[in-house]
Design a protein around this motif. Structure first.
Motif, mmCIF file in Angstrom:
data_model
loop_
_atom_site.group_PDB
_atom_site.id
_atom_site.type_symbol
_atom_site.label_atom_id
_atom_site.label_comp_id
_atom_site.label_asym_id
_atom_site.label_seq_id
_atom_site.Cartn_x
_atom_site.Cartn_y
_atom_site.Cartn_z
ATOM 1 N N ASN A 28 0.828 -1.207 0.000
ATOM 2 C CA ASN A 28 0.000 0.000 0.000
ATOM 3 C C ASN A 28 0.862 1.256 0.000
ATOM 4 O OD1 ASN A 28 -2.570 1.089 -0.048
ATOM 5 N ND2 ASN A 28 -2.566 1.451 2.173
ATOM 6 N N ASP A 29 1.910 1.263 0.874
ATOM 7 C CA ASP A 29 2.821 2.422 0.942
ATOM 8 C C ASP A 29 3.563 2.627 -0.373
ATOM 9 O OD1 ASP A 29 2.130 3.075 3.476
ATOM 10 O OD2 ASP A 29 3.918 2.246 4.455
ATOM 11 N N LEU A 30 4.021 1.517 -0.983
ATOM 12 C CA LEU A 30 4.798 1.607 -2.228
ATOM 13 C C LEU A 30 3.935 2.086 -3.396
ATOM 14 C CD1 LEU A 30 6.886 -1.678 -1.860
ATOM 15 C CD2 LEU A 30 7.821 0.630 -1.805
ATOM 16 N N GLU A 31 2.633 1.746 -3.368
ATOM 17 C CA GLU A 31 1.748 2.122 -4.484
ATOM 18 C C GLU A 31 1.243 3.556 -4.328
ATOM 19 O OE1 GLU A 31 -1.496 -0.500 -5.352
ATOM 20 O OE2 GLU A 31 -0.192 -2.258 -5.429
ATOM 21 N N ILE A 63 8.689 -2.341 -9.322
ATOM 22 C CA ILE A 63 9.026 -2.010 -10.728
ATOM 23 C C ILE A 63 8.049 -0.971 -11.272
ATOM 24 C CG2 ILE A 63 9.080 -2.946 -13.092
ATOM 25 C CD1 ILE A 63 10.245 -5.533 -11.853
ATOM 26 N N ARG A 64 6.743 -1.129 -10.931
ATOM 27 C CA ARG A 64 5.724 -0.228 -11.492
ATOM 28 C C ARG A 64 5.710 1.149 -10.823
ATOM 29 N NH1 ARG A 64 0.220 -2.968 -10.965
ATOM 30 N NH2 ARG A 64 -0.517 -1.007 -11.872
ATOM 31 N N PHE A 65 5.783 1.158 -9.483
ATOM 32 C CA PHE A 65 5.515 2.419 -8.763
ATOM 33 C C PHE A 65 6.754 3.119 -8.200
ATOM 34 C CE2 PHE A 65 1.634 -0.121 -8.472
ATOM 35 C CZ PHE A 65 0.709 0.764 -9.024
ATOM 36 N N VAL A 66 7.894 2.394 -8.110
ATOM 37 C CA VAL A 66 9.075 3.021 -7.492
ATOM 38 C C VAL A 66 10.187 3.242 -8.513
ATOM 39 C CG1 VAL A 66 10.768 2.837 -5.616
ATOM 40 C CG2 VAL A 66 8.484 1.904 -5.296
ATOM 41 N N LEU A 67 10.363 2.281 -9.413
ATOM 42 C CA LEU A 67 11.480 2.354 -10.382
ATOM 43 C C LEU A 67 11.449 3.612 -11.256
ATOM 44 C CD1 LEU A 67 13.983 0.703 -11.180
ATOM 45 C CD2 LEU A 67 12.602 -0.490 -12.869
ATOM 46 N N PRO A 68 10.271 4.084 -11.703
ATOM 47 C CA PRO A 68 10.284 5.277 -12.584
ATOM 48 C C PRO A 68 10.636 6.577 -11.855
ATOM 49 C CG PRO A 68 8.248 3.993 -12.842
ATOM 50 C CD PRO A 68 8.919 3.495 -11.609
ATOM 51 N N LEU A 69 10.604 6.592 -10.518
ATOM 52 C CA LEU A 69 10.852 7.849 -9.782
ATOM 53 C C LEU A 69 12.289 8.350 -10.005
ATOM 54 C CD1 LEU A 69 9.138 7.063 -6.359
ATOM 55 C CD2 LEU A 69 8.215 8.412 -8.217
ATOM 56 N N GLN A 70 12.452 9.691 -10.001
ATOM 57 C CA GLN A 70 13.771 10.290 -10.245
ATOM 58 C C GLN A 70 14.474 10.759 -8.956
ATOM 59 O OE1 GLN A 70 15.448 10.399 -13.278
ATOM 60 N NE2 GLN A 70 13.742 9.042 -13.815
ATOM 61 N N GLU A 97 10.583 -10.282 -14.993
ATOM 62 C CA GLU A 97 10.503 -8.879 -14.567
ATOM 63 C C GLU A 97 11.852 -8.165 -14.664
ATOM 64 O OE1 GLU A 97 7.579 -11.126 -11.823
ATOM 65 O OE2 GLU A 97 9.405 -11.511 -12.943
ATOM 66 N N MET A 98 12.935 -8.945 -14.617
ATOM 67 C CA MET A 98 14.275 -8.329 -14.597
ATOM 68 C C MET A 98 14.606 -7.629 -15.922
ATOM 69 S SD MET A 98 15.051 -8.755 -11.577
ATOM 70 C CE MET A 98 16.611 -7.954 -11.552
ATOM 71 N N ILE A 99 13.856 -7.997 -17.023
ATOM 72 C CA ILE A 99 14.085 -7.323 -18.319
ATOM 73 C C ILE A 99 13.692 -5.853 -18.183
ATOM 74 C CG2 ILE A 99 13.363 -7.254 -20.755
ATOM 75 C CD1 ILE A 99 12.914 -10.383 -20.360
ATOM 76 N N LEU A 100 12.606 -5.594 -17.448
ATOM 77 C CA LEU A 100 12.157 -4.208 -17.227
ATOM 78 C C LEU A 100 13.206 -3.437 -16.412
ATOM 79 C CD1 LEU A 100 8.476 -5.059 -16.243
ATOM 80 C CD2 LEU A 100 9.218 -4.086 -18.414
ATOM 81 N N VAL A 101 13.772 -4.119 -15.418
ATOM 82 C CA VAL A 101 14.805 -3.488 -14.567
ATOM 83 C C VAL A 101 16.021 -3.145 -15.410
ATOM 84 C CG1 VAL A 101 16.307 -3.838 -12.571
ATOM 85 C CG2 VAL A 101 13.985 -4.765 -12.555
ATOM 86 N N CYS A 102 16.372 -4.099 -16.290
ATOM 87 C CA CYS A 102 17.551 -3.921 -17.156
ATOM 88 C C CYS A 102 17.367 -2.684 -18.037
ATOM 89 C CB CYS A 102 17.710 -5.185 -18.001
ATOM 90 S SG CYS A 102 19.190 -5.169 -18.979
ATOM 91 N N ASP A 103 16.174 -2.497 -18.546
ATOM 92 C CA ASP A 103 15.900 -1.349 -19.419
ATOM 93 C C ASP A 103 16.023 -0.048 -18.626
ATOM 94 O OD1 ASP A 103 15.047 -0.345 -22.021
ATOM 95 O OD2 ASP A 103 13.250 0.321 -20.941
ATOM 96 N N ALA A 104 15.549 -0.100 -17.346
ATOM 97 C CA ALA A 104 15.631 1.109 -16.506
ATOM 98 C C ALA A 104 17.088 1.471 -16.261
ATOM 99 C CB ALA A 104 14.922 0.848 -15.185
ATOM 100 N N TYR A 105 17.934 0.467 -16.079
ATOM 101 C CA TYR A 105 19.339 0.772 -15.814
ATOM 102 C C TYR A 105 20.098 1.203 -17.067
ATOM 103 C CZ TYR A 105 18.834 -0.166 -10.980
ATOM 104 O OH TYR A 105 18.427 -0.051 -9.679
#
Length: 953
Positions: A28-31, A63-70, A97-105
């Motif tokens: 809940n906190d992360l979303e 991945i959805r709610f925290v990774l895009p933050l700057q 899911e790690m493919i999405l992480v890889c793209d973020a990095y």
């Protein structure tokens, strides 16, 4: 690889006082939370994963709610999260899911902010999944050309770790980094690149070094350190390269960085044993000790100098540098000074002893002027002992040293004065030519001595070695001057009644000059500063000692007076003078006896002292030749025997030391010629850099003894039984301040054991550093779990615990196997040490914890029992061999040891052999242990109790 052996890069210590949050509240906190609540939730998730929780449901949420933050804090926390989170499925395949992480990095590696780029590159060094790294390779290469050095140096590190772990991802890495190094200007980037070349492609590193070997001195210190390491490794692997690089090492000795100088000196010593090289390295070490302000650095470098001295070929070179080494004495730290003086004493020779003595004399005089520092007295003691040793080894120096040291007999510090007295006593016995000088000097300082113990010693020396009529009369004058008006009782009573005025003149006897009471007593009053009342302040020293009730000095005085009176009778022919002198000596003894029996002193005279003084009166009244021999010859012979025994002991210990240092070569040992040695044969030499790294990590490899009982197997402790579902045994590896438990866990069932956890607890001054992580054991599988325990002090400790696990597929509660206790032995921390008798007595009086152990043994011989106790407690016997030799049915010995934490342990063994019970009766008695801490005293007592009885073989 089991979970317990997974590489852990990040340790986060958080006290877990409250209950861990639920997965739903975290989700809940992360979303829906703001940046602050997301940060807090992410921190909690990281801590829970580190503590062994599995949170697979949160992966997609993050991945959805925290990774895009700057936000920078969130990005930093995410790097930690991706480092510790499981990235593969149980069968070893990468999570989708790690493919999405890889793209973020990949995006972060092209981010305009250099901090985000650099920290992402640092994170990539920790990744162990090639599939994740492959898409990122072009972006990593591009970072080598970034404008900011922070990004470039982390890109080099990332390329190095990827090349080392997955060479196929970047096969041209060495060539790429070599080109980068040639064009790079920043010192930290060059250092990282050069370090990579050393480990990845040494030839390229050497090529680069050859092109810039003349500019090495202009490089930054971090790069110079890596260059020293490369030269060391290359020259050890290929000795023919030495000529090419040794000049470079010589140049680096002049570096402005202390670290580079230290490493260069250490490398030079291992590469060359030529006297010039050794001298240059030693000079470099000495400069470091003098210029560095940190005492720990000084001690470490001093140890390196001492190591150099241990080599017989290098000792001669260091002897020429003794005067430079003595410059270190300017350091106020006592431990540094102690080591420096010991090193100088080991290196002293007939060539440099004179200069050494001059410097030490100056230092002694300096300590006289500086009294505010707390260690001044101890330092003075050290100097006195060093000068003592020099004078004994080089008798020619004694005449220069004695006049300076004699001044310290009147010193307020009793310990330093006692050392001087011991030295004077030895010098006057050994060197006949100095006796006149010592007696003359002793008479000069005699009236100024403040301590009763020193006064007694000085009296003995004067009584024993005054051989001329004039000296004997001078001693008597000094004694009368120090005793004041006699008879003492009458004069004290008159003084109390106020009848005797200080201005009145008194006569001091037939052979003395007239002394005014004012003149004599005024000089004494300043010295007797400890006397509380005005009347007592005016008393001469000896009179003061007697009125304080210290009559042992009176017994000593009686012996001295007897000796000089008997000698005076032998020297002077006139009967009248003989009788006059003997009568005066007897009068002094009688008046002291009278005083002792009166109520004036604070403590009455003891029976022993009465007996001694009465005996002396009887001897003087009879003057028999037998007594003359005993008083004037036997006493000196006893001293002579004691000194010769001490000298023998010193020679023996020196011989043992030299035997240790002498390298013995067997007749059939092969001779290795460096020119004929193949490259691979040189690898047998120890790698200094590897050794220092291991020492820093506390993993020093000790050479195991050839005795199979001393091997690792001897330290294995069985924790569970063979019939338990889980078998466990531990190897206890004791380092200096910590203990590593290497626990082998074996699943003996046909079920898979899940969440198999080693739970430990400690008793005593031990602290568990980390909680071992849970693991899964297949049927009949085994795993190793490591646990670290921190040790804070020297006392016995116990580690206990259990192993808990779930059986896969079973619905029952968790299973538990209780482990046997592991007892941590105090002996791993205690080392034999030495101290003087005076220091032993002082510590014995100061230490508040005492443990009395009753002897209960099957050993029948006193000496055997003592040796057995010494072996089982790691203590050293301070009582000399000479005092323990022979057999009398009783033995008393002092033992001493020191722990690696600097704690002292004292013991006194008082044992006897009950003769009435027959020859096979065991030894009886007590052992008293004293220590500063209760734990040490109790632990040593337990150890002695456990090991008193000898096992029958």
């Amino acid at each position: 690889m089991t979970a317990a052996e997974n590489v852990c890069y990040t340790l986060i210590n958080v006290p877990m006082d409250s209950e861990p949050p639920s997965e739903i509240s975290l989700k809940n906190d992360l979303e829906k939370g703001d940046v602050k609540s997301k940060t807090e939730a992410l921190k909690k998730v990281i801590i829970m994963i580190l503590n062994g929780e599995k949170l697979p449901g949160l992966l997609m949420t993050i991945i959805r709610f925290v990774l895009p933050l700057q936000d920078h804090t969130i990005k930093k926390l995410l790097l930690v999260f991706w480092e510790i989170v499981p990235k593969t499925t149980p069968d070893g395949r990468l999570l989708h899911e790690m493919i999405l992480v890889c793209d973020a990095y990949r995006k972060d590696l092209q981010h305009p902010n250099e901090f985000i780029r650099g920290s992402t590159l640092r994170f990539l060094c920790k990744l162990k999944e090639a599939e994740l790294l492959e898409p990122l390779m072009p972006a990593i290469r591009a970072c080598l050309e970034h404008r900011h050095s922070y990004v470039r140096r982390n890109a080099v590190l990332a390329i190095y770790t990827i090349y080392r772990n997955f060479e196929h991802l970047i096969p041209d890495a060495p060539e790429l980094i070599h080109d980068f190094l040639v064009n790079e200007k920043d010192a930290s980037c060059k250092r990282n690149a050069f370090m990579m070349l050393i480990h990845a492609d040494q030839d390229r590193a050497l090529d680069y070094l050859s092109t810039c070997i003349d500019q090495v001195q202009t490089f930054g210190d971090i790069l110079q350190l890596v260059i020293v390491e490369l030269i060391y490794k290359v020259c050890h692997a290929n000795p023919s390269e030495r000529a090419r690089f040794i000049r470079c090492i010589y140049n680096l000795l002049q570096s402005s960085s202390p670290a580079v100088k230290y490493e260069a000196a250490g490398t030079l010593v291992t590469l060359s044993s030529a006297p010039t090289a050794i001298k240059a390295a030693a000079q470099c070490y000495i400069d470091l000790i003098i210029k560095e302000s940190d005492n720990n650095v000084k001690l470490i470098v001093l140890d390196r100098l001492i190591e150099l001295k241990e080599h017989p070929a290098h000792e001669r070179v260091l002897q020429d540098l003794v005067m430079d080494i003595l410059r270190v004495l300017s350091t106020p730290d006592l431990e540094v000074r102690k080591k420096t003086l010991q090193l100088a004493l080991d290196l002293v020779s007939s060539r440099n002893v004179e200069e050494l003595v001059i410097v030490l004399k100056k230092e002694v005089i300096k300590t006289n002027n500086v009294s505010e520092h707390e260690d001044t007295d101890k330092y003075r003691q050290l100097l006195v002992r060093t000068l003592h040793s020099c004078s004994v080894r080089f008798p020619d120096m004694a005449a220069n040293v004695i006049p300076v040291l004699m001044e310290f007999l009147s010193d307020s510090n009793e310990a330093a004065a006692a050392d001087v007295l011991e030295f004077v006593r030895e010098a006057i016995q050994r060197f006949d030519n100095l006796r006149m000088l010592i007696v003359e000097k002793m008479l000069e300082v005699f009236h100024a001595i403040k301590s009763v113990k020193i006064y007694r010693g000085a009296l003995w020396i004067l009584g024993e070695y005054c051989s001329t009529k004039e000296d004997i009369q001078s001693v008597m004058t000094e004694v009368r001057r120090s005793l004041g008006e006699i008879p003492i009782v009458e004069s004290e009573i008159k003084k109390e009644a106020g009848e005797l005025k200080p201005e009145e003149e008194i006569t001091v006897g037939p052979v003395q000059k007239l002394v005014t009471e004012m003149g004599t007593y005024a000089t004494q009053s300043a010295l007797s500063s400890s006397r509380p009342t005005k009347k007592e302040e005016e008393r001469p020293p000896l009179r003061g000692f007697l009125l304080d009730g210290d009559f042992f000095v009176a017994a000593s005085l009686a012996t001295t007076l007897t000796k000089i009176a008997l000698r005076y009778v032998a020297l002077v022919q006139e009967k009248k003078k003989q009788n006059s002198f003997v009568a005066e000596a007897m009068l002094l003894m009688a008046t002291i006896l009278h005083l002792g029996k009166s109520s004036l002193p604070k403590k009455p005279i003891t029976d022993d002292d009465v007996d001694r003084i009465s005996l002396c009166l009887k001897v003087l009244s009879e003057c028999s030749p037998l007594m003359n021999d005993i008083f004037n010859k036997e006493c000196r012979q006893s001293l002579s025997h004691m000194l010769s025994a001490k000298l023998e002991e010193e020679k023996l210990s020196q011989k043992k030391e030299s035997e240790k240092r002498n390298v013995t070569v067997q007749p059939d040992d092969p001779i290795s010629f460096m020119q004929l040695t193949a490259k691979n044969e040189m690898n047998c030499k120890e790698d200094q850099f590897q050794l220092s790294l291991l020492a820093a990590m506390g993993n020093t490899q000790r050479k195991e003894a050839t005795d199979p009982l001393a091997s690792k197997l001897n330290k294995v402790t069985q924790l569970t039984g063979f019939s338990d579902p889980v078998y466990a045994e531990a190897y206890v590896h004791v380092n200096q301040y910590d203990i590593v438990l290497d626990v082998l866990v074996v699943n003996q069932t046909s079920d898979t054991l899940q969440n198999c956890t080693l739970e430990l607890a400690t008793l005593g001054d031990l602290k568990l550093v980390e909680k071992p992580s849970p693991l899964t054991l297949a049927p009949h599988d085994f795993a190793n779990i490591k646990a670290n325990v921190k040790v804070a002090s020297t006392e016995n400790g116990i580690i206990f615990g259990n192993i808990v696990y779930d059986v896969s597929g079973a619905a029952s509660d968790r299973n538990c196997v209780v482990l046997s206790d592991i007892h941590i032995d105090i002996m791993d921390y205690i080392q034999p040490a030495t101290c003087t008798d005076a220091e032993f007595r002082q510590m014995w009086a100061e230490f508040e914890w005492e443990n009395k152990v009753t002897v209960n043994t099957n050993i029948v011989d006193l000496n055997d029992y003592l040796q057995h106790i010494l072996k089982s407690t790691n203590m050293k016997c301070l009582t000399p061999e000479k005092a323990l030799s022979g057999y009398c049915g009783f033995m008393a010995a002092n033992l001493y040891a020191r722990s690696i934490f600097g704690e002292d342990a004292l013991a006194n063994v008082s044992i006897e052999k009950p003769i009435q019970q027959g020859p096979e009766a065991p030894v009886t008695g007590h052992i008293r242990i004293r220590a500063k801490s209760q734990g040490m005293a109790l632990s040593l007592g337990d150890k002695i109790n456990l090991s008193q009885k000898k096992n029958s073989i």
